[in-house]
Motif scaffolding. Structure first.
Motif, PDB file in Angstrom:
ATOM      1  N   LEU A 169       9.744  -8.646   6.461  1.00 16.30           N
ATOM      2  CA  LEU A 169       9.997  -7.452   5.485  1.00 16.30           C
ATOM      3  C   LEU A 169      11.677  -6.990   5.835  1.00 16.30           C
ATOM      4  O   LEU A 169      13.228  -6.851   4.987  1.00 16.30           O
ATOM      5  CB  LEU A 169       9.179  -6.620   4.670  1.00 16.30           C
ATOM      6  N   SER A 225      14.958  -9.384   6.083  1.00 15.78           N
ATOM      7  CA  SER A 225      14.921  -9.527   4.611  1.00 15.78           C
ATOM      8  C   SER A 225      16.252  -8.546   4.118  1.00 15.78           C
ATOM      9  O   SER A 225      17.198  -8.894   3.092  1.00 15.78           O
ATOM     10  CB  SER A 225      13.773  -9.456   3.575  1.00 15.78           C
ATOM     11  N   LEU A 256      12.375 -11.068  -1.538  1.00 15.94           N
ATOM     12  CA  LEU A 256      12.050 -10.056  -0.784  1.00 15.94           C
ATOM     13  C   LEU A 256      10.519 -10.796  -0.158  1.00 15.94           C
ATOM     14  O   LEU A 256      10.228 -10.978   1.040  1.00 15.94           O
ATOM     15  CB  LEU A 256      11.608  -8.483  -0.843  1.00 15.94           C
ATOM     16  N   ALA A 257       9.518 -10.288  -1.203  1.00 17.60           N
ATOM     17  CA  ALA A 257       7.709 -11.048  -0.691  1.00 17.60           C
ATOM     18  C   ALA A 257       8.149 -12.240  -0.612  1.00 17.60           C
ATOM     19  O   ALA A 257       7.735 -12.971   0.792  1.00 17.60           O
ATOM     20  CB  ALA A 257       6.934 -10.521  -1.966  1.00 17.60           C
ATOM     21  N   ALA A 273       8.954 -12.862   3.386  1.00 20.84           N
ATOM     22  CA  ALA A 273       7.473 -12.503   3.667  1.00 20.84           C
ATOM     23  C   ALA A 273       7.275 -13.301   3.680  1.00 20.84           C
ATOM     24  O   ALA A 273       5.559 -13.222   4.465  1.00 20.84           O
ATOM     25  CB  ALA A 273       7.957 -11.190   3.927  1.00 20.84           C
ATOM     26  N   PHE A 328       3.051  -7.758  -1.345  1.00 18.08           N
ATOM     27  CA  PHE A 328       4.459  -6.641  -1.469  1.00 18.08           C
ATOM     28  C   PHE A 328       4.357  -5.301  -1.229  1.00 18.08           C
ATOM     29  O   PHE A 328       4.861  -3.692  -0.443  1.00 18.08           O
ATOM     30  CB  PHE A 328       5.493  -6.544  -2.007  1.00 18.08           C
ATOM     31  N   LYS A 386      10.730  -1.336  -3.619  1.00 15.84           N
ATOM     32  CA  LYS A 386      11.615  -1.838  -3.071  1.00 15.84           C
ATOM     33  C   LYS A 386      12.527  -1.005  -2.089  1.00 15.84           C
ATOM     34  O   LYS A 386      13.091  -0.844  -1.078  1.00 15.84           O
ATOM     35  CB  LYS A 386      12.746  -2.410  -3.446  1.00 15.84           C
ATOM     36  N   LEU A 435      11.413   0.426   1.396  1.00 21.46           N
ATOM     37  CA  LEU A 435      11.861  -0.415   1.831  1.00 21.46           C
ATOM     38  C   LEU A 435      12.989  -0.194   2.651  1.00 21.46           C
ATOM     39  O   LEU A 435      13.425  -0.234   3.775  1.00 21.46           O
ATOM     40  CB  LEU A 435      11.562  -2.149   1.932  1.00 21.46           C
TER      41      LEU A 435
END
Length: 195
Positions: free
Chosen positions: A17, A20, A38-39, A42, A49, A56, A59
């Motif tokens: 993650l 990314s 993003l998910a 990964a 996620f 997000k 992250l």
């Protein structure tokens, strides 16, 4: 019933993650990327996620903190390795190292375009506990290295941050950017730390 991730899987997913987020921050930007994308990178579902990050933005906030750590740890290392050199030279070499890392990371667009938006999306209590801007990091570095700039740490932090901002203009400056940067950095550091 949802499958729980092992510690090894959790560590790998977090690593993926973050990788990314770093890739998208340096290319299309945080706002243009979705949780789904993003998910997918990964190899987890969108629902999974949210077991790792509530949004997000959290992250990307963690990515921002990682970037700050990388840059300022490298600066601290330069300052420590060069203790026998004059203060202006130690500081200049640390600033040049930070600028080099910023340029290589490809993260200047993220810092300039997405971070102001990102910081507005992070809960105030999280910012208060975890986030320190460049000025705070710079002041801490100067103090931990025992450097006392003429004009005080506030001025030095603002000057160094201004020097960092030149990285985003390197294409406008052109092929002479390395020499221009070195001239600006050494000139500013000699002014902050006169011998």
């Amino acid at each position: 019933m949802a499958k729980a991730f092992s510690q090894k899987e959790t560590d790998m997913i977090l690593k993926d993650l973050k990788a990314s987020a770093r890739k998208y921050a340096a290319s299309c930007g945080m706002r243009k990327i979705t949780v789904e994308a993003l998910a997918k990178e990964a190899d987890i579902s969108k629902g999974a996620f949210y077991k790792f990050y509530p949004t997000k933005e959290m992250l990307f906030f963690e990515l921002l903190e990682d970037l700050h750590s990388e840059i300022y740890e490298a600066c601290a290392d330069v300052l420590m390795r060069n203790q026998g050199k004059p203060a202006y030279q130690r500081t200049a070499e640390a600033v040049l190292e930070a600028c080099k890392l910023m340029g290589q990371s490809g993260m200047m667009d993220f810092m300039e375009q997405d971070v102001p938006f990102l910081l507005r999306r992070i809960p105030a209590e999280v910012l208060e506990e975890h986030y320190h801007g460049d000025e705070t990091h710079i002041k801490e570095l100067l103090e931990s290295a025992g450097l006392e700039p003429e004009g005080g740490t506030e001025l030095a932090a603002a000057v160094v941050r201004g020097l960092f901002l030149t990285v985003s203009h390197r294409d406008n400056i052109g092929f002479l950017y390395p020499q221009v940067l070195e001239t600006l950095v050494y000139g500013a550091c000699q002014r902050l730390f006169p011998e």
